[in-house]
Design an enzyme around this catalytic site. Sequence first.
Site, mmCIF file in Angstrom:
data_model
loop_
_atom_site.group_PDB
_atom_site.id
_atom_site.type_symbol
_atom_site.label_atom_id
_atom_site.label_comp_id
_atom_site.label_asym_id
_atom_site.label_seq_id
_atom_site.Cartn_x
_atom_site.Cartn_y
_atom_site.Cartn_z
ATOM 1 N N LYS A 128 0.813 -1.203 0.000
ATOM 2 C CA LYS A 128 0.000 0.000 0.000
ATOM 3 C C LYS A 128 0.852 1.261 0.000
ATOM 4 O O LYS A 128 1.731 1.433 0.853
ATOM 5 C CB LYS A 128 -0.910 -0.003 1.230
ATOM 6 C CG LYS A 128 -1.769 1.236 1.378
ATOM 7 C CD LYS A 128 -2.897 1.281 0.357
ATOM 8 C CE LYS A 128 -3.760 2.519 0.573
ATOM 9 N NZ LYS A 128 -5.016 2.466 -0.160
ATOM 10 N N HIS A 166 -3.135 5.161 -2.646
ATOM 11 C CA HIS A 166 -4.036 6.238 -2.235
ATOM 12 C C HIS A 166 -3.707 7.409 -3.146
ATOM 13 O O HIS A 166 -2.672 8.059 -2.988
ATOM 14 C CB HIS A 166 -3.825 6.598 -0.763
ATOM 15 C CG HIS A 166 -4.732 7.680 -0.274
ATOM 16 N ND1 HIS A 166 -5.722 7.451 0.657
ATOM 17 C CD2 HIS A 166 -4.824 8.996 -0.601
ATOM 18 C CE1 HIS A 166 -6.388 8.584 0.881
ATOM 19 N NE2 HIS A 166 -5.849 9.533 0.133
ATOM 20 N N HIS A 204 -10.115 3.588 -4.109
ATOM 21 C CA HIS A 204 -11.182 4.562 -3.842
ATOM 22 C C HIS A 204 -11.148 5.753 -4.806
ATOM 23 O O HIS A 204 -11.013 6.905 -4.425
ATOM 24 C CB HIS A 204 -11.205 5.021 -2.384
ATOM 25 C CG HIS A 204 -9.870 5.374 -1.789
ATOM 26 N ND1 HIS A 204 -8.942 6.193 -2.397
ATOM 27 C CD2 HIS A 204 -9.326 5.022 -0.597
ATOM 28 C CE1 HIS A 204 -7.902 6.326 -1.622
ATOM 29 N NE2 HIS A 204 -8.113 5.627 -0.522
ATOM 30 N N ASP A 277 -13.582 0.559 1.321
ATOM 31 C CA ASP A 277 -12.836 1.508 2.156
ATOM 32 C C ASP A 277 -13.570 1.742 3.468
ATOM 33 O O ASP A 277 -13.473 2.817 4.065
ATOM 34 C CB ASP A 277 -12.598 2.830 1.421
ATOM 35 C CG ASP A 277 -11.574 3.718 2.125
ATOM 36 O OD1 ASP A 277 -10.760 3.184 2.901
ATOM 37 O OD2 ASP A 277 -11.599 4.943 1.910
#
Length: 376
Positions: A128, A166, A204, A277
């Site tokens: 991540k 992200h 997301h 999420d």
Amino acid sequence: MSQTSLPVSPDRGASAAGAADAPARIRLIRPDDWHLHLRDGAVLRSVVMDSARQFGRAIIMPNLRPPVLTTEDARAYRERILSALRQACAETGEAPAFEPLMTLYLTDRTTPDEIRRASDCGFVHGVKLYPAGATTHSDAGVTDLLGRCRATLEAMQDCGMPLLVHGEVTDPEVDLFDREAVFIERVMQPLRQAFPALKVVFEHLTTADGAAYVTQAPGPIAATLTPQHLLYNRNALFKGGLRPHWYCLPVLKRETHRKALLEAATSGNPRFFLGTDSAPHPRGAKEQDCGCAGCYTARHAMALYATAFESVGRLDRLEAFASLHGPAFYGLEPNRGSLTLERVANPIPHDLPLGDEVVVPLAAGETLGWMSLDAE
């Protein structure tokens, strides 16, 4: 808040004419959640069953304190999740099969050797990227992706280990609502040029810019879409006052962006798949002068997605989005079991237990038109 129908956009009426012909039940291959926050300790024990009742697997976010940095950290966290699930099953008499798919938290110091260990272990399925300061517990995130992580990214590309991003810049000079579009320009495009075979999940996604980029970009790239970004635009944050339980990062955007995301989700394009999420925060942490970001959707996630897909008359495409596209991208088989959604009034509680506190779920006090039955 009084119980009302879920307030989605005016185009929800597009499928109203066919509502009488819509199915009373939908049976899907059991879905997966490709972006989930379970936290740890008492919070983990409070929320794990909400996901396990619906989803066969979930990609588990590593932004704990301290974060999940190594394969051994991931192994220990995985065991805590499974232990919490066993405890919840013993208390409720339920026994859903649920597999946590672990991830590592990428830092400036993550080594290629650690990537290879993670790839060999069999239970770590992604790494991540949190740009430092981008969201909850991201202070240990990456400061210069291509400058400090190049060897690590090379190892990930060689191993086929997905990078889960992200997708926002943290430059304070960039407007909050523009940070995803700027991230594409400053980070994603150089990353894809430098590592064209690296598997990337743009998590997301929130903008039309992002949907267009993922649709058109070469190489192995995909995106997860949350229920809140499919159902709400940024007006939801301010309806009748400031509503902190609709605040998440990336933040809700304009209606044009919401419509573009819904079109992507329901298009049948295999690059787009489900990732809630879902992020549990105590009520007090949300309802304060500097409240934290995150929407709790795990309890009623599939009902929210069904509402979104039905709003544009595309319930027939929900199974592929929820159950097929994600496993295909991650190189896994679809789940063997099934999940049934029933058309029935589903009042969303005003709050739910969260350790010694409570969490306010998204759409609290409202009523959805779908409810998920226990997975089989």
